[in-house]
Design a protein around this motif. Structure first.
Motif, PDB file in Angstrom:
ATOM      1  N   ALA A  93      30.636  26.476 -13.273  1.00  0.00           N
ATOM      2  CA  ALA A  93      29.205  25.859 -13.401  1.00  0.00           C
ATOM      3  C   ALA A  93      29.418  24.649 -14.601  1.00  0.00           C
ATOM      4  O   ALA A  93      29.144  25.185 -15.598  1.00  0.00           O
ATOM      5  N   ALA A  95      27.680  21.622 -14.346  1.00  0.00           N
ATOM      6  CA  ALA A  95      26.676  20.831 -14.054  1.00  0.00           C
ATOM      7  C   ALA A  95      25.688  20.879 -15.078  1.00  0.00           C
ATOM      8  O   ALA A  95      25.403  21.994 -15.656  1.00  0.00           O
ATOM      9  N   VAL A  97      22.484  21.164 -15.360  1.00  0.00           N
ATOM     10  CA  VAL A  97      21.005  21.226 -14.540  1.00  0.00           C
ATOM     11  C   VAL A  97      19.853  20.995 -15.143  1.00  0.00           C
ATOM     12  O   VAL A  97      19.892  21.660 -16.454  1.00  0.00           O
ATOM     13  N   PRO A 126      15.620  27.120 -10.917  1.00  0.00           N
ATOM     14  CA  PRO A 126      16.484  28.469 -10.763  1.00  0.00           C
ATOM     15  C   PRO A 126      17.781  28.064 -11.717  1.00  0.00           C
ATOM     16  O   PRO A 126      18.197  26.976 -11.628  1.00  0.00           O
ATOM     17  N   ASP A 127      18.106  29.059 -12.097  1.00  0.00           N
ATOM     18  CA  ASP A 127      19.364  29.317 -12.896  1.00  0.00           C
ATOM     19  C   ASP A 127      20.447  29.585 -11.711  1.00  0.00           C
ATOM     20  O   ASP A 127      20.739  30.633 -11.512  1.00  0.00           O
ATOM     21  N   ILE A 128      21.353  28.302 -11.630  1.00  0.00           N
ATOM     22  CA  ILE A 128      22.380  28.611 -10.548  1.00  0.00           C
ATOM     23  C   ILE A 128      23.621  29.495 -10.615  1.00  0.00           C
ATOM     24  O   ILE A 128      23.795  30.252 -10.018  1.00  0.00           O
ATOM     25  N   VAL A 129      24.076  29.397 -12.056  1.00  0.00           N
ATOM     26  CA  VAL A 129      25.476  30.181 -12.322  1.00  0.00           C
ATOM     27  C   VAL A 129      24.766  31.549 -12.605  1.00  0.00           C
ATOM     28  O   VAL A 129      25.580  32.624 -12.183  1.00  0.00           O
ATOM     29  N   GLY A 143      30.771  29.653 -17.197  1.00  0.00           N
ATOM     30  CA  GLY A 143      29.702  28.815 -17.336  1.00  0.00           C
ATOM     31  C   GLY A 143      30.066  27.931 -18.665  1.00  0.00           C
ATOM     32  O   GLY A 143      31.258  28.082 -19.137  1.00  0.00           O
ATOM     33  N   PHE A 144      29.256  27.061 -18.834  1.00  0.00           N
ATOM     34  CA  PHE A 144      29.404  25.942 -20.105  1.00  0.00           C
ATOM     35  C   PHE A 144      28.291  26.407 -20.933  1.00  0.00           C
ATOM     36  O   PHE A 144      27.112  26.750 -20.472  1.00  0.00           O
ATOM     37  N   LYS A 158      25.118  34.120 -24.001  1.00  0.00           N
ATOM     38  CA  LYS A 158      24.863  33.538 -22.900  1.00  0.00           C
ATOM     39  C   LYS A 158      25.841  34.388 -22.068  1.00  0.00           C
ATOM     40  O   LYS A 158      25.518  34.603 -20.748  1.00  0.00           O
ATOM     41  N   LYS A 162      23.793  36.088 -18.983  1.00  0.00           N
ATOM     42  CA  LYS A 162      23.919  35.504 -17.324  1.00  0.00           C
ATOM     43  C   LYS A 162      25.206  36.305 -16.726  1.00  0.00           C
ATOM     44  O   LYS A 162      25.327  35.821 -15.441  1.00  0.00           O
TER      45      LYS A 162
HETATM   46  O1  C5P Z   1      21.235  28.078 -20.195  1.00  0.00           O
HETATM   47  P1  C5P Z   1      21.988  26.760 -20.346  1.00  0.00           P
HETATM   48  O2  C5P Z   1      21.442  25.620 -19.657  1.00  0.00           O
HETATM   49  O3  C5P Z   1      22.583  26.591 -21.886  1.00  0.00           O
HETATM   50  O4  C5P Z   1      23.297  27.225 -19.562  1.00  0.00           O
HETATM   51  C1  C5P Z   1      24.529  26.459 -19.424  1.00  0.00           C
HETATM   52  C2  C5P Z   1      25.298  26.948 -18.214  1.00  0.00           C
HETATM   53  O5  C5P Z   1      24.324  27.517 -17.204  1.00  0.00           O
HETATM   54  C3  C5P Z   1      26.258  26.103 -17.521  1.00  0.00           C
HETATM   55  O6  C5P Z   1      27.289  26.602 -17.008  1.00  0.00           O
HETATM   56  C4  C5P Z   1      25.078  25.170 -16.397  1.00  0.00           C
HETATM   57  O7  C5P Z   1      25.904  24.704 -15.531  1.00  0.00           O
HETATM   58  C5  C5P Z   1      24.455  26.447 -16.099  1.00  0.00           C
HETATM   59  N1  C5P Z   1      23.338  26.405 -15.275  1.00  0.00           N
HETATM   60  C6  C5P Z   1      22.825  26.590 -14.275  1.00  0.00           C
HETATM   61  N2  C5P Z   1      21.451  26.430 -13.475  1.00  0.00           N
HETATM   62  C7  C5P Z   1      20.504  26.093 -14.487  1.00  0.00           C
HETATM   63  C8  C5P Z   1      20.914  25.947 -15.951  1.00  0.00           C
HETATM   64  C9  C5P Z   1      22.140  25.919 -16.522  1.00  0.00           C
HETATM   65  O8  C5P Z   1      23.818  26.666 -13.439  1.00  0.00           O
HETATM   66  N3  C5P Z   1      19.238  26.036 -14.210  1.00  0.00           N
END
Ligand code: C5P
Length: 219
Positions: A93, A95, A97, A126-129, A143-144, A158, A162
């Motif tokens: 992940a 992106a 987002v 929504p949190d994709i990762v 993740g990043f 994190k 996550k």
């Molecule tokens: O919580 P934060 O935004 O700092 O986390 C960053 C990581 O979570 C990244 O890998 C980013 O691609 C992923 N992310 C996601 N969906 C979101 C927010 C962050 O996949 N809504």
């Protein structure tokens, strides 16, 4: 660089920003260029992986020998990420987002009106990762984390919050790296290890990161 280290693996990579529509002509977004995610896609292809790049709007050509799905919003990115998730071995992940989206998308262009102040109501995306990592048969999930201080501490937090396997953290308080830059310096954080990678081009860094990811997911 081992050209076969990801041979036969299915790798999904999210990249770029998302756009959250306000009305038919306006959106909320950020400055993510998508460069890191696209470089990772190229490096994963070079390592023998079958790569699906799930990309927000960016000005980059699709990498060769890679499937690219273009999306706009976080909700679309989530749907595209989950569609074939059972075939995915490694999910990366990268992106940026948007954390929030407007509560509603106006059907028609919003009018200026006479008020000096306009209030926008936003709702969390929504949190994709985290959604991917919450699955029972989850892929190896990377993740990043962009931080301005205590980079390793927040990355470790994190990682566990996550349910990730690896976090690639960078210090965005430095202006010479990150977001729109061609260069980056990162710290790779796993559950039992912290590894600093020196400043280098996103291309070189991507190869190194794919090597590290390949080594970790074998364990
Ligand atoms: O919580 P934060 O935004 O700092 O986390 C960053 C990581 O979570 C990244 O890998 C980013 O691609 C992923 N992310 C996601 N969906 C979101 C927010 C962050 O996949 N809504």
């Amino acid at each position: 660089f081992d050209r076969g280290s990801l041979s036969g693996k299915r790798v999904f990579i999210t990249a770029g920003p998302t756009r959250e529509a306000l009305d038919p002509v306006r959106y909320i977004s950020n400055h993510s260029s998508g460069k890191m995610g696209y470089a990772l896609a190229e490096a994963a292809v070079d390592a023998g992986a079958k790569v699906t790049l799930i990309s927000g709007p960016v000005n980059l050509p699709a990498p060769q020998r890679c499937e690219r799905i273009m999306v706009e919003s976080a909700e679309q990115m989530l749907a595209a990420s989950l569609e074939h998730i059972d075939e995915c071995d490694i999910f990366i992940a990268s992106a940026a987002v948007a954390d929030f989206r407007p509560v509603a998308v106006a059907e028609h262009k919003l009018k200026k009106g006479t008020e000096e102040i306009m209030e926008l109501r936003l709702v969390k995306n929504p949190d994709i990762v985290a959604s991917v990592a919450a699955r029972q048969n989850k892929p190896f999930t990377v993740g990043f984390a962009a931080e301005t201080r205590d980079v390793v501490h927040y990355a470790q937090d994190k990682l566990s919050r996550k349910n990730l396997d690896l976090i690639i953290a960078n210090d965005v308080s430095r202006s010479d790296i990150g977001f729109n830059s061609d260069d980056n310096a990162v710290t790779v954080v796993s559950h039992d290890d912290v590894q600093q990678l020196p400043l280098s081009s996103k291309r070189q860094l991507a190869s190194k990161l794919i090597e590290i990811i390949a080594a970790h997911q074998e364990n």
